[in-house]
Design an enzyme around this catalytic site. Structure first.
Site, PDB file in Angstrom:
ATOM      1  N   SER A 172      44.295  -2.744  -5.121  1.00  0.00           N
ATOM      2  CA  SER A 172      43.232  -3.022  -4.056  1.00  0.00           C
ATOM      3  C   SER A 172      42.310  -4.254  -4.361  1.00  0.00           C
ATOM      4  O   SER A 172      42.810  -5.582  -4.849  1.00  0.00           O
ATOM      5  CB  SER A 172      42.481  -1.875  -3.621  1.00  0.00           C
TER       6      SER A 172
ATOM      7  N   ASP B 237      50.320   1.397   4.463  1.00  0.00           N
ATOM      8  CA  ASP B 237      48.818   0.969   3.882  1.00  0.00           C
ATOM      9  C   ASP B 237      48.167   0.383   5.218  1.00  0.00           C
ATOM     10  O   ASP B 237      48.453  -0.700   5.449  1.00  0.00           O
ATOM     11  CB  ASP B 237      49.066   0.173   2.724  1.00  0.00           C
TER      12      ASP B 237
ATOM     13  N   HIS C  39      47.494   4.093   0.717  1.00  0.00           N
ATOM     14  CA  HIS C  39      46.922   2.723   0.115  1.00  0.00           C
ATOM     15  C   HIS C  39      47.184   3.104  -1.357  1.00  0.00           C
ATOM     16  O   HIS C  39      47.401   1.990  -2.105  1.00  0.00           O
ATOM     17  CB  HIS C  39      45.399   2.835   0.528  1.00  0.00           C
TER      18      HIS C  39
END
Length: 269
Positions: A107, A214, A244
């Site tokens: 991320s 996601d 995610h």
């Protein structure tokens, strides 16, 4: 759970807390760059896979995160975070000189890892990105256009289909459960531009893992950044229905297996 050692480094904005998952005779070093609002301690399972495959693993809590110094989730310049990560790489390299270095970024950590590869790519043997914030990510622009940043924390249910993951995240005192901060959003915009302008990293094998459900970092936007960053040696695995955090998802065993296969291909025997 693997044994963990704690280190403290002088970071660019104060003390940096670093976790080490050691290996008695490693064949490679791994750096882990965690995501926004969380901390390195959420990566014990991934570290266990990497140490079980011969890695010595190091992971900082980024500035303003976890046990590191700084106002919570405040990052004014991601170049400083990349510099901090390089200090951790130097710590690892001093302990085990000459070993190949692998970088894993999730991320926001994917953004940090991508920029690290552009600045220090000659030191890396491989790059692994999970749900990376690169390419076209619309959230910062949407929030910055508002007169006030809404007090809307990350939804635990957006992380994984495993309810235990969300429950643990919601109860974790080291996770930030408040709103995003305007200077951090502005820093995201600048860092996304820097990675886009930094271009490809030739010769660096890249593994990209992403869930196709996601909603925090949508897959199509990341694809733009991944394909721009890749120097031609790109392996991708998209997990159907996954959210995610693929390393915390119901498909985590598949994500771990994909990671190990990739490492077997790119690391020297």
């Amino acid at each position: 759970m693997p044994h963990v050692r704690a280190h403290t480094l002088d970071g660019t904005r104060g003390e940096l807390a670093v976790r080490e998952w050691p290996h008695p005779a490693p064949r490679f070093l791994a750096l882990l760059a965690h995501g926004y609002g969380e901390h390195a301690g959420r990566y014990d399972a991934l570290a266990a896979v990497l140490t079980g495959h011969g890695g010595a693993v190091y992971a900082p809590d980024h500035m303003g995160h976890g046990r590191s110094a700084g106002e919570r989730v405040l990052i004014e310049d991601f170049e400083d975070v990349v510099t901090d990560l390089h200090a951790v790489a130097e710590l690892a390299g001093a302990a085990r000189p000459g070993l190949p270095l692998v970088l894993v970024g999730h991320s926001m950590g994917g953004l940090i890892a991508a920029r690290y590869a552009q600045r220090y790519g000659a030191r890396l043997r491989a790059l692994i990105l999970s749900g990376p914030v690169i390419g076209a990510w619309e959230l910062p622009g949407r929030l910055l256009a508002l007169p006030r940043i809404p007090d809307t924390p990350v939804s635990p249910s957006a992380l994984s289909r495993d309810p235990e993951v969300g429950a643990a995240y919601a109860a974790d005192p080291l996770v930030w459960h408040g709103p995003m901060k305007r200077p951090t959003l502005q820093a995201f915009v600048r860092a996304l531009d820097a990675v886009a302008e930094g271009g490809a990293v030739p010769g660096l094998p890249l593994l990209w893992l992403h869930g196709d459900d996601d909603r925090l970092v949508p897959l199509p936007g990341s694809r733009i950044g991944v394909e721009r960053l890749s120097g031609g040696d790109l392996t991708e695995r998209i997990f159907h229905g996954a959210r995610h955090e693929v390393f915390h998802e119901t498909v985590k065993d598949e994500a771990f297996a994909e990671t190990v296969r990739f490492l077997d291909r790119v690391l020297p025997r």
